[in-house]
Design a protein around this motif. Structure first.
Motif, PDB file in Angstrom:
ATOM      1  N   VAL A 258       0.853  -1.188   0.000  1.00 59.21           N
ATOM      2  CA  VAL A 258       0.000   0.000   0.000  1.00 59.21           C
ATOM      3  C   VAL A 258       0.889   1.238   0.000  1.00 59.21           C
ATOM      4  CG1 VAL A 258      -1.855   1.240   1.159  1.00 59.21           C
ATOM      5  CG2 VAL A 258      -1.745  -1.265   1.315  1.00 59.21           C
ATOM      6  N   LEU A 259       0.642   2.139  -0.940  1.00 54.33           N
ATOM      7  CA  LEU A 259       1.381   3.394  -1.034  1.00 54.33           C
ATOM      8  C   LEU A 259       0.449   4.577  -0.798  1.00 54.33           C
ATOM      9  CD1 LEU A 259       3.472   2.890  -4.318  1.00 54.33           C
ATOM     10  CD2 LEU A 259       4.180   2.393  -1.967  1.00 54.33           C
ATOM     11  N   THR A 260       0.931   5.572  -0.075  1.00 56.45           N
ATOM     12  CA  THR A 260       0.269   6.871  -0.016  1.00 56.45           C
ATOM     13  C   THR A 260       0.788   7.702  -1.184  1.00 56.45           C
ATOM     14  OG1 THR A 260       0.053   6.803   2.399  1.00 56.45           O
ATOM     15  CG2 THR A 260      -0.056   8.974   1.349  1.00 56.45           C
TER      16      THR A 260
ATOM     17  N   SER B 191      -7.264 -11.547 -10.893  1.00 61.15           N
ATOM     18  CA  SER B 191      -8.175 -11.002  -9.881  1.00 61.15           C
ATOM     19  C   SER B 191      -7.462 -10.662  -8.587  1.00 61.15           C
ATOM     20  CB  SER B 191      -9.280 -12.032  -9.580  1.00 61.15           C
ATOM     21  OG  SER B 191      -8.719 -13.252  -9.100  1.00 61.15           O
ATOM     22  N   ARG B 192      -6.152 -10.718  -8.589  1.00 60.80           N
ATOM     23  CA  ARG B 192      -5.392 -10.556  -7.353  1.00 60.80           C
ATOM     24  C   ARG B 192      -4.806  -9.159  -7.245  1.00 60.80           C
ATOM     25  NH1 ARG B 192       0.172 -13.089  -5.376  1.00 60.80           N
ATOM     26  NH2 ARG B 192       0.012 -12.361  -3.233  1.00 60.80           N
ATOM     27  N   THR B 193      -5.128  -8.441  -6.172  1.00 56.77           N
ATOM     28  CA  THR B 193      -4.571  -7.122  -5.914  1.00 56.77           C
ATOM     29  C   THR B 193      -3.103  -7.250  -5.517  1.00 56.77           C
ATOM     30  OG1 THR B 193      -6.694  -6.189  -5.216  1.00 56.77           O
ATOM     31  CG2 THR B 193      -4.704  -5.075  -4.441  1.00 56.77           C
ATOM     32  N   LEU B 194      -2.243  -6.481  -6.180  1.00 51.04           N
ATOM     33  CA  LEU B 194      -0.827  -6.426  -5.831  1.00 51.04           C
ATOM     34  C   LEU B 194      -0.432  -5.076  -5.246  1.00 51.04           C
ATOM     35  CD1 LEU B 194       0.742  -8.163  -8.970  1.00 51.04           C
ATOM     36  CD2 LEU B 194      -0.088  -9.211  -6.851  1.00 51.04           C
ATOM     37  N   LEU B 195      -1.219  -4.060  -5.554  1.00 49.83           N
ATOM     38  CA  LEU B 195      -0.880  -2.700  -5.140  1.00 49.83           C
ATOM     39  C   LEU B 195      -2.147  -1.930  -4.828  1.00 49.83           C
ATOM     40  CD1 LEU B 195       1.472  -0.552  -4.977  1.00 49.83           C
ATOM     41  CD2 LEU B 195       0.828   0.082  -7.307  1.00 49.83           C
ATOM     42  N   GLU B 196      -2.145  -1.236  -3.700  1.00 52.24           N
ATOM     43  CA  GLU B 196      -3.227  -0.316  -3.358  1.00 52.24           C
ATOM     44  C   GLU B 196      -2.631   1.080  -3.216  1.00 52.24           C
ATOM     45  OE1 GLU B 196      -6.269   0.761   0.320  1.00 52.24           O
ATOM     46  OE2 GLU B 196      -5.641  -1.324   0.054  1.00 52.24           O
ATOM     47  N   LEU B 197      -3.253   2.048  -3.862  1.00 53.47           N
ATOM     48  CA  LEU B 197      -2.831   3.435  -3.780  1.00 53.47           C
ATOM     49  C   LEU B 197      -3.861   4.215  -2.974  1.00 53.47           C
ATOM     50  CD1 LEU B 197      -1.850   3.970  -7.537  1.00 53.47           C
ATOM     51  CD2 LEU B 197      -0.370   3.214  -5.652  1.00 53.47           C
ATOM     52  N   ARG B 198      -3.379   4.995  -2.012  1.00 54.06           N
ATOM     53  CA  ARG B 198      -4.260   5.801  -1.170  1.00 54.06           C
ATOM     54  C   ARG B 198      -3.931   7.276  -1.386  1.00 54.06           C
ATOM     55  NH1 ARG B 198      -3.588   2.343   4.457  1.00 54.06           N
ATOM     56  NH2 ARG B 198      -4.673   0.451   3.747  1.00 54.06           N
ATOM     57  N   ARG B 199      -4.938   8.042  -1.744  1.00 47.52           N
ATOM     58  CA  ARG B 199      -4.753   9.453  -2.113  1.00 47.52           C
ATOM     59  C   ARG B 199      -4.609  10.336  -0.883  1.00 47.52           C
ATOM     60  NH1 ARG B 199      -8.488  13.672  -2.686  1.00 47.52           N
ATOM     61  NH2 ARG B 199      -7.878  15.279  -4.206  1.00 47.52           N
ATOM     62  N   ASP B 200      -3.575  11.175  -0.880  1.00 50.13           N
ATOM     63  CA  ASP B 200      -3.414  12.228   0.117  1.00 50.13           C
ATOM     64  C   ASP B 200      -2.635  13.360  -0.547  1.00 50.13           C
ATOM     65  OD1 ASP B 200      -3.021  13.946   2.197  1.00 50.13           O
ATOM     66  OD2 ASP B 200      -2.021  12.509   3.523  1.00 50.13           O
ATOM     67  N   PRO B 201      -3.343  14.280  -1.206  1.00 53.74           N
ATOM     68  CA  PRO B 201      -2.647  15.344  -1.935  1.00 53.74           C
ATOM     69  C   PRO B 201      -1.847  16.264  -1.019  1.00 53.74           C
ATOM     70  CG  PRO B 201      -5.017  15.734  -1.904  1.00 53.74           C
ATOM     71  CD  PRO B 201      -4.808  14.364  -1.357  1.00 53.74           C
ATOM     72  N   ALA B 202      -2.132  16.252   0.287  1.00 55.28           N
ATOM     73  CA  ALA B 202      -1.404  17.104   1.230  1.00 55.28           C
ATOM     74  C   ALA B 202      -0.175  16.406   1.810  1.00 55.28           C
ATOM     75  CB  ALA B 202      -2.335  17.536   2.360  1.00 55.28           C
ATOM     76  N   ALA B 203       0.044  15.153   1.460  1.00 55.81           N
ATOM     77  CA  ALA B 203       1.185  14.422   2.011  1.00 55.81           C
ATOM     78  C   ALA B 203       2.499  15.071   1.592  1.00 55.81           C
ATOM     79  CB  ALA B 203       1.151  12.967   1.551  1.00 55.81           C
ATOM     80  N   ARG B 204       3.456  15.051   2.510  1.00 51.85           N
ATOM     81  CA  ARG B 204       4.781  15.545   2.159  1.00 51.85           C
ATOM     82  C   ARG B 204       5.425  14.603   1.155  1.00 51.85           C
ATOM     83  NH1 ARG B 204       4.747  16.493   7.684  1.00 51.85           N
ATOM     84  NH2 ARG B 204       5.792  14.517   8.087  1.00 51.85           N
TER      85      ARG B 204
ATOM     86  N   ARG C  65       9.460   7.594  10.679  1.00 49.59           N
ATOM     87  CA  ARG C  65       8.885   8.359   9.582  1.00 49.59           C
ATOM     88  C   ARG C  65       7.802   9.278  10.128  1.00 49.59           C
ATOM     89  NH1 ARG C  65       6.297   5.311   5.193  1.00 49.59           N
ATOM     90  NH2 ARG C  65       6.640   7.175   3.947  1.00 49.59           N
ATOM     91  N   GLY C  66       7.768  10.490   9.601  1.00 50.73           N
ATOM     92  CA  GLY C  66       6.748  11.419  10.037  1.00 50.73           C
ATOM     93  C   GLY C  66       5.382  11.069   9.482  1.00 50.73           C
ATOM     94  N   PRO C  67       4.319  11.536  10.120  1.00 53.02           N
ATOM     95  CA  PRO C  67       2.973  11.281   9.611  1.00 53.02           C
ATOM     96  C   PRO C  67       2.722  12.041   8.316  1.00 53.02           C
ATOM     97  CG  PRO C  67       2.894  12.854  11.415  1.00 53.02           C
ATOM     98  CD  PRO C  67       4.319  12.376  11.330  1.00 53.02           C
ATOM     99  N   ALA C  68       1.739  11.583   7.572  1.00 52.73           N
ATOM    100  CA  ALA C  68       1.312  12.259   6.334  1.00 52.73           C
ATOM    101  C   ALA C  68       2.470  12.444   5.370  1.00 52.73           C
ATOM    102  CB  ALA C  68       0.646  13.591   6.639  1.00 52.73           C
ATOM    103  N   THR C  69       3.210  11.369   5.145  1.00 50.55           N
ATOM    104  CA  THR C  69       4.314  11.382   4.188  1.00 50.55           C
ATOM    105  C   THR C  69       3.974  10.436   3.041  1.00 50.55           C
ATOM    106  OG1 THR C  69       5.913  11.799   5.955  1.00 50.55           O
ATOM    107  CG2 THR C  69       6.776  10.954   3.878  1.00 50.55           C
TER     108      THR C  69
END
Length: 261
Positions: A9-11, A44-57, A219-223
């Motif tokens: 999972v990536l931000t 049908s197998r998930t390999l990557l999940e992307l999570r949106r946070d436009p404010a992330a550093r 690691r800092g939050p929201a990165t």
């Protein structure tokens, strides 16, 4: 059942752009999501999940976190087809290596997250000494690899997995306590500034290095970057543990378990 990496999972700051990159450049198929997430994979197998946070550093390459996500293709012909696809579409590689146990191609996504695309050689060709597995880094013969292409790249084939995840860590001793202790991995290989770990005799499911991140703190939050590593292990489904730098490792009973080794 032997544990294995289920997915990563990536931000991300730019969800449409990143999802498009993994779809078009890597051939991962869109498998759903909503305005804040996107799931991509093979079959049908998930390999990557992307999570949106436009404010992330933006990702800091000196921090602990992701070094690369390694997508394992089923065979050499599939890797050769992807290399041809990369050449035909101007996809820039950052490296290409023969590791003895595998042949690997390297690149980065638009937000600086490392990617490896590789194929394993047969285990009968691996050099073992007890629980240790010999690996090296030599120049990959790209012409030889391209000669194995048997057609056009049609996207990540069924049977593709996240073969391993390589992390940047602040200290190898603390990483060893976590990998070997909390996750139950066996240490399979060492090199200057790095250590490699696997379950059930695999060359590595996880690795850690301090090449860019020696002495890194939490690691800092929201990165932007690595948000969590998800591990398929029915015996520990529902558990979450964090490494010394704050990256969560979540255990699941996957709907589509990884193929047996």
């Amino acid at each position: 059942m032997t544990p294995a990496i289920d997915h990563v999972v990536l931000t991300v700051r730019d969800l449409p752009g990143m999802a498009g990159f993994y779809r078009d450049a890597l051939g991962l198929a869109p498998l759903g999501g909503d305005g804040g997430t996107a799931r991509l994979g093979a079959g049908s197998r998930t390999l990557l999940e992307l999570r949106r946070d436009p404010a992330a550093r933006p990702r800091d390459p000196r921090q602990a976190g992701l070094f690369h996500t390694a997508f394992l293709l089923p065979d050499r012909a599939a890797l050769a087809r992807w290399l041809r696809h990369a050449a035909d579409n101007g996809i820039r590689l950052s490296g290409a290596s023969d590791h003895g146990v595998s042949e690997a191609l390297y690149l980065e996504d638009p937000e600086g997250n490392g990617i490896e695309i590789y194929r394993d050689r047969p285990e009968s060709d691996w050099s073992r000494d007890g629980g240790r597995i010999a690996m090296f880094t030599r120049r990959l013969d790209l012409d030889s690899l391209l000669s194995a292409a048997d057609g056009a790249w049609r996207g990540a084939p069924e049977g593709s997995t996240v073969g391993h995840v390589h992390l940047q860590v602040g200290d190898l001793d603390r990483a060893d306590e976590f990998f070997a202790g909390d996750l139950g991995l066996a240490r399979t290989f060492d090199a200057a500034g790095g250590a490699w770990y696997g379950w059930n005799g695999y060359h590595h499911h996880l690795a850690g290095n301090t090449w860019n991140s020696l002495g890194a703190g939490m690691r800092g939050p929201a990165t932007a970057g690595l948000a969590e590593v998800v591990i398929h292990d029915p015996r520990r489904a529902g558990e979450t543990v964090a490494d010394p730098w704050g990256t969560p490792f979540r255990f699941v009973q996957a709907e589509v378990p990884p193929p047996p080794r």
